[in-house]
Scaffold this active site. Sequence first.
Site, PDB file in Angstrom:
ATOM      1  N   ASP A  23      14.083  46.875  11.277  1.00 31.64           N
ATOM      2  CA  ASP A  23      14.505  47.686  10.140  1.00 31.64           C
ATOM      3  C   ASP A  23      14.215  46.936   8.845  1.00 31.64           C
ATOM      4  OD1 ASP A  23      15.562  49.861   8.902  1.00 31.64           O
ATOM      5  OD2 ASP A  23      17.643  49.449   9.407  1.00 31.64           O
ATOM      6  N   ASN A  71      12.167  60.114  13.051  1.00 35.45           N
ATOM      7  CA  ASN A  71      11.249  59.610  12.019  1.00 35.45           C
ATOM      8  C   ASN A  71      10.235  60.660  11.538  1.00 35.45           C
ATOM      9  OD1 ASN A  71      11.134  56.185  13.276  1.00 35.45           O
ATOM     10  ND2 ASN A  71      12.380  57.064  11.644  1.00 35.45           N
TER      11      ASN A  71
HETATM   12  C1  FPP Z   1      11.507  50.075   9.953  1.00 39.75           C
HETATM   13  O1  FPP Z   1      11.547  50.013   8.574  1.00 39.75           O
HETATM   14  C2  FPP Z   1      10.151  50.373  10.415  1.00 39.75           C
HETATM   15  C3  FPP Z   1       9.845  51.241  11.370  1.00 39.75           C
HETATM   16  C4  FPP Z   1      10.879  51.960  12.110  1.00 39.75           C
HETATM   17  C5  FPP Z   1       8.430  51.522  11.703  1.00 39.75           C
HETATM   18  C6  FPP Z   1       7.718  50.415  12.390  1.00 39.75           C
HETATM   19  C7  FPP Z   1       6.458  50.918  12.978  1.00 39.75           C
HETATM   20  C8  FPP Z   1       5.249  50.546  12.643  1.00 39.75           C
HETATM   21  C9  FPP Z   1       4.974  49.501  11.621  1.00 39.75           C
HETATM   22  C10 FPP Z   1       4.064  51.227  13.307  1.00 39.75           C
HETATM   23  C11 FPP Z   1       3.293  50.325  14.176  1.00 39.75           C
HETATM   24  C12 FPP Z   1       4.046  49.954  15.371  1.00 39.75           C
HETATM   25  C13 FPP Z   1       3.657  49.003  16.264  1.00 39.75           C
HETATM   26  C14 FPP Z   1       4.486  48.738  17.459  1.00 39.75           C
HETATM   27  C15 FPP Z   1       2.435  48.198  16.101  1.00 39.75           C
HETATM   28  P1  FPP Z   1      12.113  51.207   7.688  1.00 39.75           P
HETATM   29  O2  FPP Z   1      10.990  52.058   7.262  1.00 39.75           O
HETATM   30  O3  FPP Z   1      13.189  51.898   8.442  1.00 39.75           O
HETATM   31  O4  FPP Z   1      12.640  50.399   6.482  1.00 39.75           O
HETATM   32  P2  FPP Z   1      13.810  50.789   5.467  1.00 39.75           P
HETATM   33  O5  FPP Z   1      15.076  50.801   6.253  1.00 39.75           O
HETATM   34  O6  FPP Z   1      13.748  49.691   4.483  1.00 39.75           O
HETATM   35  O7  FPP Z   1      13.466  52.124   4.899  1.00 39.75           O
END
Ligand code: FPP
Length: 249
Positions: A23, A71
């Site tokens: 996160d 998401n």
């Molecule tokens: C969390 O930050 C991020 C995610 C849930 C997405 C992660 C996925 C990728 C980067 C895609 C590629 C995946 C792999 C396994 C290579 P957030 O966006 O929830 O952050 P925030 O809480 O600050 O908004």
Amino acid sequence: MKRDKKTSIDYSRLPKHIAIIMDGNGRWGQKRGLPRLVGHKAGIETIRDIIKTSSDIGIQYITVYAFSTENWKRPEDEVKGLFSLLLLYLEKEIDEIHNNNVRLSIIGEYKKLPDGVVKKIDYALNRTKNNTGMVFNIALNYGGRDEILRMARNIYLMTKNNEIENVDEIDYNLIESLLYTEGIPDPDLIIRTSGELRLSNFLLWQTAYSEFWSTDTLWPDFRKEDLFEAIKVYQNRNRRYGGIKNGGK
Ligand code: FPP
């Protein structure tokens, strides 16, 4: 006991399965005045490092929560960007993953992702299917409630087709065989970054007795030292599974 002097980790008692709620990517970008996707890109660097470290130290299963059923509610550009980054990651990293004897696995309805991504995932799954090292499990279009609903619907169908004749046949083993995580042990340790203390629909059935560890560090800033810290804390916890330690002796 094989306790490492530098990390204080006892390598004879490693968690078998670590599941991670990554996160804080978006906030990491925003804090720097950059687009959220830059944060996701930085988050992928962390995934690469943590997968390598975990495999090197002998963790058997790592699950990362990459894309939840919720998401899809994010802006279309961000969703598209996440899929492009996943595609790029698989293209760039599959050789490294394979050479480290890591087996890729997916939980969730990934077939509903764009065609190009599904093809690349299927290729990567096939390429690594005979590897015997760590399992790198990616949750994609995954939701814990969705998984439980799907299991219940399958039980209904099995009953209708007379594959289940007696209610006692519906037991934990049957339920677990109908979850996405079939064959994967329950996580011993859940790590969540960026200070939130929620499961957010992640592995609802499987986390019944998992230890939870959270850090304020945002996922792109998470380093192997943070992983070691989480493992150390885990090793100092007293897991009782509803009982009392050592039978109370
Ligand atoms: C969390 O930050 C991020 C995610 C849930 C997405 C992660 C996925 C990728 C980067 C895609 C590629 C995946 C792999 C396994 C290579 P957030 O966006 O929830 O952050 P925030 O809480 O600050 O908004």
